[in-house]
Enzyme design. Structure first.
Site, PDB file in Angstrom:
ATOM      1  N   LYS A 194       0.858  -1.179   0.000  1.00  0.00           N
ATOM      2  CA  LYS A 194       0.000   0.000   0.000  1.00  0.00           C
ATOM      3  C   LYS A 194       0.898   1.233   0.000  1.00  0.00           C
ATOM      4  CE  LYS A 194      -3.607   2.460   2.455  1.00  0.00           C
ATOM      5  NZ  LYS A 194      -4.630   2.421   3.496  1.00  0.00           N
ATOM      6  N   LYS A 247      -2.141  -1.591  -3.831  1.00  0.00           N
ATOM      7  CA  LYS A 247      -2.998  -0.410  -3.781  1.00  0.00           C
ATOM      8  C   LYS A 247      -2.173   0.859  -3.882  1.00  0.00           C
ATOM      9  CE  LYS A 247      -5.997   1.938  -0.583  1.00  0.00           C
ATOM     10  NZ  LYS A 247      -6.458   2.045   0.758  1.00  0.00           N
TER      11      LYS A 247
HETATM   12  C1  PBG Z   1      -7.687   3.313   5.524  1.00  0.00           C
HETATM   13  C2  PBG Z   1      -7.898   3.188   4.055  1.00  0.00           C
HETATM   14  C3  PBG Z   1      -7.676   4.124   3.039  1.00  0.00           C
HETATM   15  C4  PBG Z   1      -8.163   3.560   1.858  1.00  0.00           C
HETATM   16  C5  PBG Z   1      -8.624   2.281   2.176  1.00  0.00           C
HETATM   17  N1  PBG Z   1      -8.437   2.065   3.536  1.00  0.00           N
HETATM   18  C6  PBG Z   1      -7.156   5.523   3.092  1.00  0.00           C
HETATM   19  C7  PBG Z   1      -5.812   5.799   3.609  1.00  0.00           C
HETATM   20  O1  PBG Z   1      -5.002   4.906   3.884  1.00  0.00           O
HETATM   21  O2  PBG Z   1      -5.540   6.977   3.780  1.00  0.00           O
HETATM   22  C8  PBG Z   1      -8.205   4.239   0.509  1.00  0.00           C
HETATM   23  C9  PBG Z   1      -9.211   3.718  -0.463  1.00  0.00           C
HETATM   24  C10 PBG Z   1      -9.482   4.587  -1.629  1.00  0.00           C
HETATM   25  O3  PBG Z   1      -8.847   5.634  -1.863  1.00  0.00           O
HETATM   26  O4  PBG Z   1     -10.398   4.225  -2.382  1.00  0.00           O
HETATM   27  N2  PBG Z   1      -6.411   3.105   5.994  1.00  0.00           N
END
Ligand code: PBG
Length: 324
Positions: A194, A247
């Site tokens: 991520k 991601k």
């Molecule tokens: C929470 C989380 C996030 C997303 C999914 N879970 C945001 C972040 O880490 O700031 C993003 C999903 C998206 O942008 O569609 N940790």
């Protein structure tokens, strides 16, 4: 010329027969935003077509999606500021509206695959995924909060937890906690690679979960790094993850391809909020054909090696398939 690749492109029938990849309902996971209250529906202004829903409209939405063949849902809570605190207490309070809603969803649709997010940010007054002390995100103490969160969600009957926090050691820690609590059947879809991405902007609008200070670069990965994803994947594999996720998706296709090539676990890709909004916005301006761009995008993620795609396009994609 002995070889004329164009021959296989000559008709629709031949193109369809020789098509290497296809996106179907079996590939899709639909992320949903849950509101507290009765019959609440609000559009996310930066995500045209996507709404935050309270439980009743959400059950209706899930039913419609199931009728279109979508079987998997990732449910995120919109948490009012007044519930937030430093330790994200509401994240493991099973009387909280989110937990009660998860239970309802599984009661109404036992066959739906329900995935939850494990990270402190929606419940944290600091807006970070972990505990904040003196401006630092504290890794090891956060693991216990994440474990309590995952177990509370599992108690509601959900099928899979999705740790999105990027703390070191969380997958193994969650696996142990779930097993000890009697939830050895609850899976872990790990947000393995991520990245600290600007593409999460609209999601943070949707949940009002942006960090109150700083950024997430001390825990989410540096977008410049490719090999580092293999380190994360190796750890998640050893620690017991059932699915490895990349991601965002669109601008990280190389990472999806790397994980697919190196691991035999199913690979998920999260086609995140900003990737959705970008296409929608260009479509609204008449600069792109949003439907075709959507289809091409999902296909590219599949082609890169994703076995499953979390995407805000899930429902409209399936609706568009109906009319084809
Ligand atoms: C929470 C989380 C996030 C997303 C999914 N879970 C945001 C972040 O880490 O700031 C993003 C999903 C998206 O942008 O569609 N940790």
């Amino acid at each position: 010329m002995q070889r004329r690749p164009r021959r296989n492109r000559a008709s629709r029938a031949l193109r369809d027969l020789s098509q290497e990849n296809q996106v179907t309902a079996n590939d899709l996971i639909f992320p949903l935003f849950l509101l507290e209250g009765k019959n609440q529906i609000t559009e996310v202004s930066s995500m045209p077509g996507i709404h935050r829903l309270s439980i009743e409209p959400m059950l209706k939405e899930i039913e419609e999606c199931m009728n279109l063949g979508i079987q998997a849902f990732d449910i995120f809570p919109v948490v009012d500021e007044s519930y937030k605190d430093k330790m994200a207490t509401k994240s493991h309070d099973t009387s909280f509206f989110y937990h009660q809603a998860l239970k309802r969803v599984k009661e109404e649709f036992p066959e739906a695959l329900v995935i939850t997010d494990v990270a402190m940010d929606p419940y944290s007054s600091d807006g970070h995924d972990g505990i904040v002390e003196n401006g630092q995100i504290i890794n090891d103490a956060t693991l216990e909060v994440l474990a309590q969160m995952a177990v509370a969600q599992a108690e509601m009957g959900i099928d899979m937890v999705g740790p999105s926090d990027m703390m070191d050691g969380r997958v193994g820690y969650l696996r142990d906690a779930l097993d000890e609590a009697g939830f050895s059947n609850v899976g872990i879809m790990s947000y393995t690679a991520k990245y600290a991405s600007s593409f999460y902007g609209p999601f943070r609008d949707a949940l009002d979960s942006a960090p109150k200070f700083g950024d997430k670069k001390t825990y989410q990965m540096n977008p410049a790094n490719r090999k580092e994803a293999l380190i994360e994947a190796e750890l998640d594999y050893i620690e017991g993850a059932d699915v490895l996720m990349v991601k965002p998706a669109m601008v990280y296709l190389d990472i999806i391809s790397d994980l697919k090539a190196n691991y035999d676990l199913p690979i998920a890709a999260y086609n995140v909020s900003g990737e959705y909004s970008m296409i929608k916005a260009a479509g609204q301006k008449g600069w792109l054909d949003a439907d075709r761009t959507r289809d091409e995008t999902l296909l590219s993620i599949k082609r890169a090696g994703a076995d499953m795609i979390l995407t805000y396009f899930a429902k409209e994609f399936m609706l568009s398939q109906r009319t084809k």
